[in-house]
Design an enzyme around this catalytic site. Structure first.
Site, PDB file in Angstrom:
ATOM      1  N   LYS A  71      22.057   1.244  31.524  1.00 51.72           N
ATOM      2  CA  LYS A  71      21.801   0.954  30.109  1.00 51.72           C
ATOM      3  C   LYS A  71      22.362  -0.413  29.725  1.00 51.72           C
ATOM      4  O   LYS A  71      21.789  -1.118  28.895  1.00 51.72           O
ATOM      5  CB  LYS A  71      22.398   2.049  29.223  1.00 51.72           C
ATOM      6  CG  LYS A  71      21.765   3.423  29.404  1.00 51.72           C
ATOM      7  CD  LYS A  71      22.376   4.428  28.456  1.00 51.72           C
ATOM      8  CE  LYS A  71      21.844   5.834  28.699  1.00 51.72           C
ATOM      9  NZ  LYS A  71      22.341   6.404  29.976  1.00 51.72           N
ATOM     10  N   GLU A 130      34.205  -0.385  30.854  1.00 58.65           N
ATOM     11  CA  GLU A 130      34.230   0.772  31.748  1.00 58.65           C
ATOM     12  C   GLU A 130      35.643   0.916  32.297  1.00 58.65           C
ATOM     13  O   GLU A 130      36.147   0.024  32.982  1.00 58.65           O
ATOM     14  CB  GLU A 130      33.228   0.595  32.896  1.00 58.65           C
ATOM     15  CG  GLU A 130      33.308   1.656  33.970  1.00 58.65           C
ATOM     16  CD  GLU A 130      33.219   3.080  33.430  1.00 58.65           C
ATOM     17  OE1 GLU A 130      34.134   3.884  33.725  1.00 58.65           O
ATOM     18  OE2 GLU A 130      32.256   3.381  32.693  1.00 58.65           O
ATOM     19  N   ASP A 144      27.585   5.991  25.362  1.00 56.46           N
ATOM     20  CA  ASP A 144      26.982   6.947  26.291  1.00 56.46           C
ATOM     21  C   ASP A 144      28.135   7.768  26.838  1.00 56.46           C
ATOM     22  O   ASP A 144      28.723   7.437  27.869  1.00 56.46           O
ATOM     23  CB  ASP A 144      26.234   6.190  27.395  1.00 56.46           C
ATOM     24  CG  ASP A 144      25.504   7.119  28.351  1.00 56.46           C
ATOM     25  OD1 ASP A 144      25.425   8.324  28.073  1.00 56.46           O
ATOM     26  OD2 ASP A 144      25.024   6.630  29.394  1.00 56.46           O
ATOM     27  N   CYS A 146      23.882  12.739  28.214  1.00 58.83           N
ATOM     28  CA  CYS A 146      22.872  13.315  29.106  1.00 58.83           C
ATOM     29  C   CYS A 146      23.161  14.810  29.256  1.00 58.83           C
ATOM     30  O   CYS A 146      23.297  15.338  30.352  1.00 58.83           O
ATOM     31  CB  CYS A 146      22.884  12.622  30.459  1.00 58.83           C
ATOM     32  SG  CYS A 146      21.478  13.137  31.497  1.00 58.83           S
TER      33      CYS A 146
END
Length: 488
Positions: A303, A322, A366, A419
């Site tokens: 993404k 991250e 996300d 997800c």
């Protein structure tokens, strides 16, 4: 006169019985114990998933390459691996009946052999004798002599009953309606119930069996062509555009990794749901030059690459974050094809606002989740996750959405994405955040945004403030998307 015998060597120098009559090592089985390379690869991946928590989608390509499998054998190894992992729960019930014992009482290595063999017997056109004989040969190589006989007996017991009859026997032993669905569609009972609850929130609970069945079908190879970095006509020349994402296509055939290399990473594998999640943020409204964007939990970087291409086109700045160094390295690799300077931070996302409060115009969160929306691609995930994982992750998700909203500048937009369709990871997290932040935030009409950027009409249901995509309804992973604007 007879020749004189040579003197006997000292005992320590005499060859042992094993040296006089060497037996072939297990790594070099006799021809009678031959196992086809595709089956061997499938077994090794299945065993590694069980014993080492390996990821099949990462390990299988490496195993196929090392074994130098041809195209046909690679396809067979892929089908055997994923088919066995998807239907593992069902096959365990068949094996338990055929063996007359619980699968927990079977040696794990032999259980892997039996699962692979059951898949061949019940779900493929592989000849019965080949499935049985090679399963026995495989058992000889990974188990004891008694285990070999046991494997032979169980495999023959399974082979004597048709697939339809096995289905009836498994159903007959189910303890409840949910247990029946769990057995037939090879999902844990708790996942079946979670999916029902998520569909119920849309008034679509009657789609449950369709959803469970879709999880057991192989996903198409979805690709993304990074906008502005690939010619628009290239998408149509490479695959099927009968899709939703304006940047995506379904690969018609061939090796996707060769295609990625050929186009220097500007074309890459990415599920359509992931594309829509990123584009919902970037196209919710026109981009103003010099906007500041943040991908808060960027690993592994798919993404982030799409965000970077969109930022490049709109004149925005992007930062990727991250916390795990190895995943941060993957993010840097994913961003490499985009000619935009994107800093990659390795910061705890829950603390981002302590140094960057009121800073970003758009943030993609996300969030780390159970991954229950990607069971087609990662079938082993259904057996790894437990209900307690949801509770542990929901605490982290709440902290992350809080931090993201704090890091938003007034007027900025947050895309909260998972997800997973689990209510506790999606609607529950969002409802708590909206209540906590009160009139300082507003949930946008996310359904309208996603419909406006989609190339085909999406069948969406329920609250327009959220978009829940589904494998059975949209052919995507079960991505959850909501857009929240910070008003003050």
């Amino acid at each position: 006169m007879s020749a004189e015998r040579p003197p006997r060597p000292p005992r320590a120098q005499r060859p042992t019985r094993a040296e006089r009559n060497p037996r072939p090592p297990r790594s070099n089985p006799s021809p009678a114990d031959y196992v086809q390379p595709a089956r061997r690869v499938a077994y090794e991946v299945i065993a590694a998933v069980r014993a080492d928590d390996a990821y099949a989608n990462l390990l299988l390509p490496t195993k196929i390459q090392r074994a130098a499998l041809n195209t046909a054998d690679a396809a067979l190894a892929t089908e055997l691996t994923y088919g066995t992992l998807r239907m593992q729960g069902y096959y365990d019930r068949v094996i338990a009946i055929a063996a007359g014992r619980e699968v927990t009482a079977i040696d794990p290595a032999i259980l892997d052999v039996l699962r692979l063999g059951a898949h061949q017997l019940l779900a493929t056109r592989i000849a019965t004798h080949a499935a049985v004989n090679e399963s026995v040969s495989l058992a000889k190589q990974v188990g004891s002599r008694s285990a070999t006989g046991f494997t032979n007996g169980v495999m023959r017991a399974i082979s004597r009953v048709s697939a339809d009859e096995w289905r009836d026997q498994v159903v007959a032993e189910a303890t409840s309606a949910d247990d029946k669905l769990a057995a037939l569609y090879s999902h844990p009972v708790w996942v079946v119930r979670a999916f029902r609850q998520a569909l119920l929130a849309e008034g679509r609970q009657d789609e449950l069996e369709e959803l469970l069945a879709a999880d057991n079908e192989a996903a198409k190879v979805n690709m993304v062509a990074l906008p502005g970095l690939t010619p628009p006509e290239l998408r149509a020349s490479l695959g099927d555009l009968d899709a939703f994402s304006p940047t995506g296509f379904v690969l018609g055939g061939g090796d996707p990794f060769h295609l990625m290399k050929e186009h220097d990473g500007t074309i890459r594998v990415q599920d359509e749901g992931s594309q829509l999640a990123a584009l919902a943020l970037t196209r919710a409204r026109p981009v103003n030059k010099d906007e500041r964007w943040l991908d808060l939990c960027a690993g592994p970087g798919g993404k982030a690459a799409l965000l970077a291409a969109e930022a490049l086109a709109g004149g925005a700045f992007l930062v990727a974050n991250e916390v795990v160094p190895a995943r941060a390295a993957l993010v840097r690799n994913a961003l490499a094809p985009v000619p935009l300077d994107v800093p990659v931070w390795e910061t705890d996302g829950t603390t981002i606002a302590t140094r960057h409060a009121d800073t970003f115009d758009r943030i993609l969160l996300d969030a780390p989740c159970t991954g229950l929306g990607a069971l087609r691609r990662r079938p082993e995930a259904r057996w790894r996750k437990q209900p307690k994982d949801v509770a542990e992750l929901s605490g982290l998700q709440s902290n992350l959405i809080d931090a993201a909203l704090s890091a938003l500048a007034p007027g900025g937009i947050l895309a909260y994405v998972t997800c997973s369709p689990h209510i506790a990871e999606t609607r529950g997290i969002v409802a708590t955040a909206l209540k906590k932040w009160g009139d300082t935030v507003t949930q946008l009409d996310t359904a309208a945004v996603v419909q406006s950027l989609s190339e085909s009409k999406l069948d969406l249901a329920g609250d327009p403030g959220v978009v829940q995509l589904w494998p059975h309804r949209h052919g995507t992973d079960a991505m959850f998307i909501t857009l929240i604007e910070r008003t003050k």
